[in-house]
Structures are given as structure tokens and as C-alpha cells.
Design a protein around this motif. Structure first.
Motif, mmCIF file in Angstrom:
data_model
loop_
_atom_site.group_PDB
_atom_site.id
_atom_site.type_symbol
_atom_site.label_atom_id
_atom_site.label_comp_id
_atom_site.label_asym_id
_atom_site.label_seq_id
_atom_site.Cartn_x
_atom_site.Cartn_y
_atom_site.Cartn_z
ATOM 1 N N VAL A 28 12.322 19.546 -66.946
ATOM 2 C CA VAL A 28 13.030 20.831 -66.349
ATOM 3 C C VAL A 28 11.769 21.679 -66.301
ATOM 4 O O VAL A 28 10.860 21.910 -66.942
ATOM 5 N N TRP A 29 11.864 22.398 -64.900
ATOM 6 C CA TRP A 29 10.815 23.800 -64.746
ATOM 7 C C TRP A 29 11.663 25.035 -64.675
ATOM 8 O O TRP A 29 12.596 25.065 -63.799
ATOM 9 N N GLU A 30 11.362 25.897 -65.517
ATOM 10 C CA GLU A 30 11.819 27.036 -65.518
ATOM 11 C C GLU A 30 10.779 28.072 -65.085
ATOM 12 O O GLU A 30 9.671 28.406 -65.537
ATOM 13 N N ASP A 31 11.113 29.026 -64.038
ATOM 14 C CA ASP A 31 10.287 29.897 -63.390
ATOM 15 C C ASP A 31 10.638 31.251 -63.512
ATOM 16 O O ASP A 31 11.970 31.364 -63.265
ATOM 17 N N GLU A 32 9.739 31.953 -64.186
ATOM 18 C CA GLU A 32 10.056 33.302 -64.513
ATOM 19 C C GLU A 32 10.738 33.422 -65.843
ATOM 20 O O GLU A 32 11.520 32.312 -66.330
ATOM 21 N N PRO A 33 10.909 34.589 -66.696
ATOM 22 C CA PRO A 33 11.602 34.586 -67.994
ATOM 23 C C PRO A 33 13.068 34.155 -67.982
ATOM 24 O O PRO A 33 13.839 34.356 -66.945
ATOM 25 N N GLN A 34 13.554 33.423 -69.118
ATOM 26 C CA GLN A 34 14.778 32.611 -69.123
ATOM 27 C C GLN A 34 15.711 33.314 -69.996
ATOM 28 O O GLN A 34 15.384 33.907 -71.150
ATOM 29 N N ASP A 35 16.980 33.504 -69.672
ATOM 30 C CA ASP A 35 17.971 33.756 -70.770
ATOM 31 C C ASP A 35 17.796 32.654 -71.839
ATOM 32 O O ASP A 35 17.818 31.632 -71.727
ATOM 33 N N GLN A 36 18.046 33.291 -73.071
ATOM 34 C CA GLN A 36 17.703 32.449 -74.279
ATOM 35 C C GLN A 36 18.893 31.454 -74.523
ATOM 36 O O GLN A 36 18.658 29.967 -74.700
ATOM 37 N N ARG A 37 20.283 32.019 -74.234
ATOM 38 C CA ARG A 37 21.332 31.068 -74.188
ATOM 39 C C ARG A 37 21.367 29.654 -73.157
ATOM 40 O O ARG A 37 21.447 28.588 -73.452
ATOM 41 N N THR A 59 7.049 28.707 -66.484
ATOM 42 C CA THR A 59 5.999 29.535 -65.748
ATOM 43 C C THR A 59 6.740 30.970 -65.482
ATOM 44 O O THR A 59 7.753 31.258 -64.795
ATOM 45 N N PHE A 60 5.850 31.877 -66.077
ATOM 46 C CA PHE A 60 6.526 33.132 -66.096
ATOM 47 C C PHE A 60 5.271 34.306 -66.361
ATOM 48 O O PHE A 60 4.186 34.088 -66.947
ATOM 49 N N THR A 61 5.909 35.481 -65.862
ATOM 50 C CA THR A 61 5.082 36.694 -66.376
ATOM 51 C C THR A 61 5.828 37.436 -67.329
ATOM 52 O O THR A 61 7.122 37.684 -67.198
ATOM 53 N N PRO A 62 5.151 37.591 -68.509
ATOM 54 C CA PRO A 62 5.865 37.833 -69.839
ATOM 55 C C PRO A 62 6.340 39.406 -69.644
ATOM 56 O O PRO A 62 5.556 40.249 -70.653
ATOM 57 N N LEU A 63 7.341 39.911 -68.899
ATOM 58 C CA LEU A 63 7.630 41.412 -68.904
ATOM 59 C C LEU A 63 8.861 41.432 -69.514
ATOM 60 O O LEU A 63 9.310 42.680 -69.950
ATOM 61 N N THR A 64 9.675 40.606 -69.484
ATOM 62 C CA THR A 64 11.316 40.646 -70.037
ATOM 63 C C THR A 64 11.385 39.534 -70.975
ATOM 64 O O THR A 64 10.463 38.676 -71.039
ATOM 65 N N GLU A 65 12.544 39.501 -71.386
ATOM 66 C CA GLU A 65 12.909 38.387 -72.465
ATOM 67 C C GLU A 65 12.076 38.216 -73.636
ATOM 68 O O GLU A 65 11.447 37.251 -73.988
ATOM 69 N N ALA A 66 12.067 39.153 -74.509
ATOM 70 C CA ALA A 66 11.291 39.162 -75.492
ATOM 71 C C ALA A 66 11.099 37.946 -76.557
ATOM 72 O O ALA A 66 10.295 37.489 -77.381
ATOM 73 N N TRP A 67 12.470 37.646 -76.574
ATOM 74 C CA TRP A 67 12.655 36.169 -77.494
ATOM 75 C C TRP A 67 11.503 35.221 -77.155
ATOM 76 O O TRP A 67 11.360 34.204 -78.227
ATOM 77 N N MET A 68 11.026 34.960 -76.049
ATOM 78 C CA MET A 68 10.069 33.970 -75.646
ATOM 79 C C MET A 68 8.874 34.154 -76.277
ATOM 80 O O MET A 68 8.334 33.264 -76.863
ATOM 81 N N LYS A 69 8.408 35.209 -76.590
ATOM 82 C CA LYS A 69 7.321 35.437 -77.428
ATOM 83 C C LYS A 69 7.496 35.008 -78.748
ATOM 84 O O LYS A 69 6.708 34.154 -79.506
ATOM 85 N N ASP A 70 8.831 35.419 -79.543
ATOM 86 C CA ASP A 70 9.023 35.165 -80.728
ATOM 87 C C ASP A 70 9.265 33.550 -80.899
ATOM 88 O O ASP A 70 8.767 32.758 -82.032
ATOM 89 N N GLU A 71 9.941 32.710 -80.063
ATOM 90 C CA GLU A 71 10.491 31.605 -80.235
ATOM 91 C C GLU A 71 9.480 30.650 -79.534
ATOM 92 O O GLU A 71 9.626 29.186 -80.067
ATOM 93 N N LEU A 72 8.692 30.929 -78.699
ATOM 94 C CA LEU A 72 7.880 29.952 -78.055
ATOM 95 C C LEU A 72 6.312 30.350 -78.198
ATOM 96 O O LEU A 72 5.647 29.423 -78.712
ATOM 97 N N ILE A 73 5.988 31.248 -77.876
ATOM 98 C CA ILE A 73 4.296 31.853 -77.724
ATOM 99 C C ILE A 73 4.084 31.894 -79.063
ATOM 100 O O ILE A 73 2.838 31.061 -79.477
ATOM 101 N N ASP A 74 4.653 32.402 -80.063
ATOM 102 C CA ASP A 74 4.030 32.574 -81.466
ATOM 103 C C ASP A 74 4.291 31.139 -82.248
ATOM 104 O O ASP A 74 3.582 31.061 -83.180
ATOM 105 N N LYS A 75 4.990 30.194 -81.893
ATOM 106 C CA LYS A 75 5.449 29.090 -82.320
ATOM 107 C C LYS A 75 4.752 27.758 -81.746
ATOM 108 O O LYS A 75 4.757 26.636 -82.252
#
Length: 255
Positions: free
Chosen positions: A199-208, A227-243
């Protein structure tokens, strides 16, 4: 000093360039075999001829790139490090113009064609047909970014595009691999009830919606690139980047 094409005492005439013959003057002045049709403007016309031949060769090269762009891809330093990751989830994030979407489409192209570079990790290589998905934020992104990228890099004779509602909806490959195109504008149900190898996800994704894709990767032990620019979807930092641990999840970015 070596003579150059265009110097009057050059060893090569236009005819020798065309026929592969040496019409050297041998120091006698007039070039033997010189075509009368070129007249007094011989060297000017020779220069135009050589320029046209160079343009023709450049055109051939451009056509080769259009037909099989992935063979001409050279990753930048960030892309290269991300391609070499062995993690199940790879994130390439940063500002625009660092090659995020190109990274994603090349990952997809290699998995579809199995034409991996020698340095690509064996752990992430597929050997047979795969089931893949691309998820983007909008149908416009499919038309303006994803489809042109596919056409630029995936060999033209290797796949067919299917459309729905005027948009690219599926990529079908010669070996039986296929790619489903999803957007965040679709219902959540479009992201469920399917299994995936890649799976390739381009740009911030909806969590569900992303959770639905991840469930589809479990049974086939698939891989995910985001692949994304981290401007929206704050959950991605908490659940992906920080982990990120460098094994299950690995993050790359340009400073």
C-alpha cells in the motif's frame, strides 16, 4: 591541437560522417568526395546537419525515457536511504519538492515489475503477482499527480489503466498484479474487506481509513509506504512518527 568539425583542415568531411569514409584532403586543399550540392556553404551546412542529428538522437533518448522511465531513475540521498529500509511501514515526510511522490511511485513500480535495483533489500522483494493499493486525498490528486507519475515511470507496455467516472481507478499489469486507486473522498467501506501486499499512501491519511488498509496488510504480511507533508492529521505524529523504532516503523525526512 586536434582539429574540430567545422575547421577547414579537419580530417572528416560531411560525406565521411554519413558514409563512414575518410575523405581526407591529404594536404591537397579541396576535400575529395565533397558533394557539390553543398556548394560554398559546405561547412555551415555541415554544422546544421550535425546539429539536426544531435537533436534526433536526443529525441530518441526522450522517447526511451517516456516508454520506460523507471530505468532512468536516480534517487536522491533521502530517497535512497528510505528505499533501503526493511521496515514494514516506511514514512517519507517533509516539505514539497523533496521527491516524496516519486519515491512512492518507484516503490510501486519495482514491486509490480520485480525489476529491483541490486541494492534494494531482499526482505521487501516480491517474486510473484501482487495486490496493491494507492490512497490519496482527492480525485484531483489522482489526475494531476498520481496518473502522470505512473505514466512517467511504469513501462508503457506493461500495464493497462481502467477508469471509473473519468478517473483512473485500477492498474492491471501483464503478470497479473493490480493496483486499486482509493481516495479519502470515498466512503470508509472502500478501504475495508480487501487484502494487500503493498500500500502506498500519498499525503496525510484519515486514521480510520488507514486502519482499514493496515488490516488488509496483515494476512499477506504486506508493506506500507506513506509519503506526506505533515500539515494535517495530527494522529500520524502520535501513532506513527513518535512510535518509529527503525524496524516496524521507520521515518525519513529532509531537514
Amino acid at each position: 591541437m586536434k582539429n574540430k568539425i567545422g575547421d577547414r583542415d579537419s580530417k572528416w568531411s560531411k560525406d565521411s560522417l554519413i558514409m563512414g569514409k575518410d575523405y581526407s584532403t591529404g594536404g591537397r586543399g579541396k576535400i575529395q568526395g565533397e558533394s557539390e550540392s553543398f556548394g560554398e556553404n559546405y561547412w555551415e551546412e555541415l554544422e546544421r546537419y550535425a546539429t539536426q542529428k544531435l537533436e534526433d538522437l536526443e529525441g530518441v533518448e526522450r522517447n526511451k525515457v517516456r516508454a520506460n522511465g523507471m530505468d532512468y531513475y536516480i534517487p536522491n540521498s533521502v530517497q535512497y536511504r528510505a528505499h533501503q529500509s526493511k521496515a514494514r511501514t516506511i514514512l517519507l515526510c517533509g516539505a514539497n519538492r523533496i521527491g516524496k511522490s516519486t519515491f512512492g511511485v518507484m516503490e510501486l513500480c519495482w514491486h509490480l515489475t520485480k525489476k529491483y535495483p541490486s541494492w534494494f533489500p531482499n526482505e521487501r522483494r516480491f517474486k510473484g503477482p501482487i495486490k496493491a493499493a494507492i490512497s490519496v486525498d482527492s480525485f484531483d490528486k489522482v489526475t494531476n499527480v498520481i496518473e502522470p507519475k505512473i505514466k512517467s515511470y511504469l513501462p508503457q507496455d506493461y500495464y493497462k489503466l481502467r477508469r471509473k467516472g473519468g478517473y483512473m481507478s485500477r492498474i492491471e499489469c501483464k503478470d497479473g498484479s493490480f493496483v486499486s486507486i482509493l481516495t479519502l473522498e470515498m466512503d470508509d467501506s472502500a478501504y475495508e474487506s480487501a487484502d494487500w501486499d503493498f500500500v502506498w499512501e500519498d499525503e496525510p491519511q484519515d486514521q480510520r481509513k488507514r486502519e482499514g488498509l493496515v488490516r488488509g496488510l496483515v494476512d499477506r504480511r504486506g508493506y506500507e509506504c506513506i509519503t506526506f507533508t505533515p500539515l494535517t492529521e495530527a494522529w500520524m505524529k502520535d501513532e506513527l512518527i513518535d512510535k518509529a523504532d527503525g524496524k516496524r516503523i521507520e521515518v525519513f525526512g529532509a531537514n
